[in-house]
Scaffold this motif. Structure first.
Motif, PDB file in Angstrom:
ATOM      1  N   TYR A   1      -3.773  15.843   9.486  1.00 50.60           N
ATOM      2  CA  TYR A   1      -3.357  14.452   9.660  1.00 50.60           C
ATOM      3  C   TYR A   1      -2.495  14.350  10.916  1.00 50.60           C
ATOM      4  O   TYR A   1      -1.279  14.132  10.833  1.00 50.60           O
ATOM      5  CB  TYR A   1      -2.581  13.972   8.431  1.00 50.60           C
TER       6      TYR A   1
ATOM      7  N   ASN B   1      -5.012  10.690  -0.835  1.00 50.18           N
ATOM      8  CA  ASN B   1      -5.869   9.697  -0.176  1.00 50.18           C
ATOM      9  C   ASN B   1      -5.030   8.801   0.734  1.00 50.18           C
ATOM     10  O   ASN B   1      -5.489   8.373   1.805  1.00 50.18           O
ATOM     11  CB  ASN B   1      -6.603   8.852  -1.214  1.00 50.18           C
ATOM     12  N   GLY B   2      -3.788   8.525   0.305  1.00 51.11           N
ATOM     13  CA  GLY B   2      -2.879   7.744   1.131  1.00 51.11           C
ATOM     14  C   GLY B   2      -2.536   8.451   2.435  1.00 51.11           C
ATOM     15  O   GLY B   2      -2.403   7.813   3.485  1.00 51.11           O
TER      16      GLY B   2
ATOM     17  N   ARG C   1       0.831  -1.206   0.000  1.00 56.66           N
ATOM     18  CA  ARG C   1       0.000   0.000   0.000  1.00 56.66           C
ATOM     19  C   ARG C   1       0.865   1.256   0.000  1.00 56.66           C
ATOM     20  O   ARG C   1       0.563   2.235  -0.693  1.00 56.66           O
ATOM     21  CB  ARG C   1      -0.932  -0.015   1.214  1.00 56.66           C
TER      22      ARG C   1
ATOM     23  N   LYS D   1      -4.293  10.232  -5.519  1.00 55.08           N
ATOM     24  CA  LYS D   1      -4.122   8.948  -4.829  1.00 55.08           C
ATOM     25  C   LYS D   1      -3.177   9.094  -3.647  1.00 55.08           C
ATOM     26  O   LYS D   1      -3.417   8.545  -2.562  1.00 55.08           O
ATOM     27  CB  LYS D   1      -3.600   7.900  -5.812  1.00 55.08           C
TER      28      LYS D   1
ATOM     29  N   LYS E   1      -4.504  10.343   4.121  1.00 54.44           N
ATOM     30  CA  LYS E   1      -5.663  10.130   4.995  1.00 54.44           C
ATOM     31  C   LYS E   1      -5.681   8.702   5.526  1.00 54.44           C
ATOM     32  O   LYS E   1      -5.935   8.472   6.719  1.00 54.44           O
ATOM     33  CB  LYS E   1      -6.949  10.434   4.225  1.00 54.44           C
ATOM     34  N   TYR E   2      -5.394   7.745   4.646  1.00 55.54           N
ATOM     35  CA  TYR E   2      -5.419   6.339   5.064  1.00 55.54           C
ATOM     36  C   TYR E   2      -4.379   6.073   6.150  1.00 55.54           C
ATOM     37  O   TYR E   2      -4.693   5.498   7.205  1.00 55.54           O
ATOM     38  CB  TYR E   2      -5.168   5.426   3.864  1.00 55.54           C
ATOM     39  N   PHE E   3      -3.144   6.473   5.903  1.00 54.02           N
ATOM     40  CA  PHE E   3      -2.096   6.169   6.873  1.00 54.02           C
ATOM     41  C   PHE E   3      -2.246   6.977   8.162  1.00 54.02           C
ATOM     42  O   PHE E   3      -1.844   6.520   9.233  1.00 54.02           O
ATOM     43  CB  PHE E   3      -0.714   6.363   6.242  1.00 54.02           C
ATOM     44  N   ASP E   4      -2.861   8.139   8.085  1.00 54.74           N
ATOM     45  CA  ASP E   4      -3.176   8.869   9.305  1.00 54.74           C
ATOM     46  C   ASP E   4      -4.141   8.052  10.154  1.00 54.74           C
ATOM     47  O   ASP E   4      -3.980   7.969  11.382  1.00 54.74           O
ATOM     48  CB  ASP E   4      -3.791  10.227   8.958  1.00 54.74           C
ATOM     49  N   GLY E   5      -5.120   7.436   9.505  1.00 53.38           N
ATOM     50  CA  GLY E   5      -6.055   6.594  10.237  1.00 53.38           C
ATOM     51  C   GLY E   5      -5.396   5.368  10.839  1.00 53.38           C
ATOM     52  O   GLY E   5      -5.686   4.975  11.978  1.00 53.38           O
ATOM     53  N   VAL E   6      -4.475   4.763  10.079  1.00 53.23           N
ATOM     54  CA  VAL E   6      -3.742   3.605  10.594  1.00 53.23           C
ATOM     55  C   VAL E   6      -2.929   3.991  11.821  1.00 53.23           C
ATOM     56  O   VAL E   6      -2.941   3.300  12.856  1.00 53.23           O
ATOM     57  CB  VAL E   6      -2.817   3.023   9.495  1.00 53.23           C
TER      58      VAL E   6
ATOM     59  N   TRP F   1       0.326   3.642  -3.165  1.00 56.55           N
ATOM     60  CA  TRP F   1      -0.388   4.879  -2.904  1.00 56.55           C
ATOM     61  C   TRP F   1       0.538   6.055  -2.648  1.00 56.55           C
ATOM     62  O   TRP F   1       0.231   7.184  -3.028  1.00 56.55           O
ATOM     63  CB  TRP F   1      -1.316   4.718  -1.698  1.00 56.55           C
TER      64      TRP F   1
END
Length: 216
Positions: free
Chosen positions: A194, A149-150, A101, A146, A152-157, A105
């Motif tokens: 983030y 968006n990554g 990922r 993209k 945001k995704y890794f901030d959530g992780v 991303w």
């Protein structure tokens, strides 16, 4: 052994961090590759890596290993103590999942944007970046989306775990961090939107292997 790379660039930085984490830098001779002059797209380099990208690890027997994940796997397992690529089946699976990922991303997203939607590294490389393709800039912009968006995704992780693939620093963290280095070169930074990613970035930047790696 030799490592062909360009100091300070994102993918070479990944391997320099790995070497520092493992304490292996003294074992290698670094051979600079002139990316601005497109040296990596010439026959001599393509004989070592047909993909025409750095870094490349050349072993003493002449074997050439390219791709950061493959190089990291090799270096991490030299001492039979893989601290960056996982020891148990679960650790390996989680790290490789998050690594994929991070590659797709983050580092590929910002890299494609840089090479296709901006002037990139200059005129010598443009012939290798599909200059005749009318949609190249739009595609690059989509890759930037993209990448964002990554973020945001890794901030959530990272709001849930201390590192990208769990409790331990791994090659997935190195890849995300290198992508953020590339983005910062383009004045794209991790903002307060983030918070978890921003805090993680500061912690990683303070690691001795990151702060004192060679080739900065």
């Amino acid at each position: 052994m030799k490592i062909y790379d360009t100091p300070g660039f994102p993918n070479p930085a990944r391997i320099r961090i790995v070497l520092a984490e493992k304490g292996l830098e003294q074992l290698f001779q670094f051979v600079p590759v002139d990316l601005i002059a497109a040296e990596h797209k010439q026959p001599a380099f393509l004989a070592k890596n047909p993909n025409g990208v750095v870094p490349v690890l050349e072993l003493d027997d002449g074997t050439c290993i390219s791709e950061c994940v493959a190089i990291t796997e090799y270096l991490d397992n030299l001492d039979a103590n893989p601290v960056l690529t996982g020891k148990t089946a679960r650790e390996k699976a989680m790290i490789h999942m998050m690594q994929k990922r991070a590659d797709d991303w983050m580092i590929d997203g910002i890299g494609i944007y840089f090479h296709y939607a901006t002037p990139g590294l200059g005129a010598a490389l443009q012939p290798f970046k599909a200059p005749e393709w009318a949609g190249r800039k739009e595609w690059g912009e989509r890759q930037l989306a993209k990448f964002k968006n990554g973020l945001k995704y890794f901030d959530g992780v990272l709001a849930k775990t201390p590192y990208v693939a769990g409790d331990q620093f791994s090659m997935a963290d190195i890849t995300v961090y290198a992508a953020l280095l590339h983005a910062a070169f383009l004045s794209i930074t991790v903002t307060d939107d983030y918070p978890a990613l921003k805090a993680w970035q500061a912690r990683v930047a303070d690691r001795p292997s990151v702060k004192h790696r060679s080739g900065q």
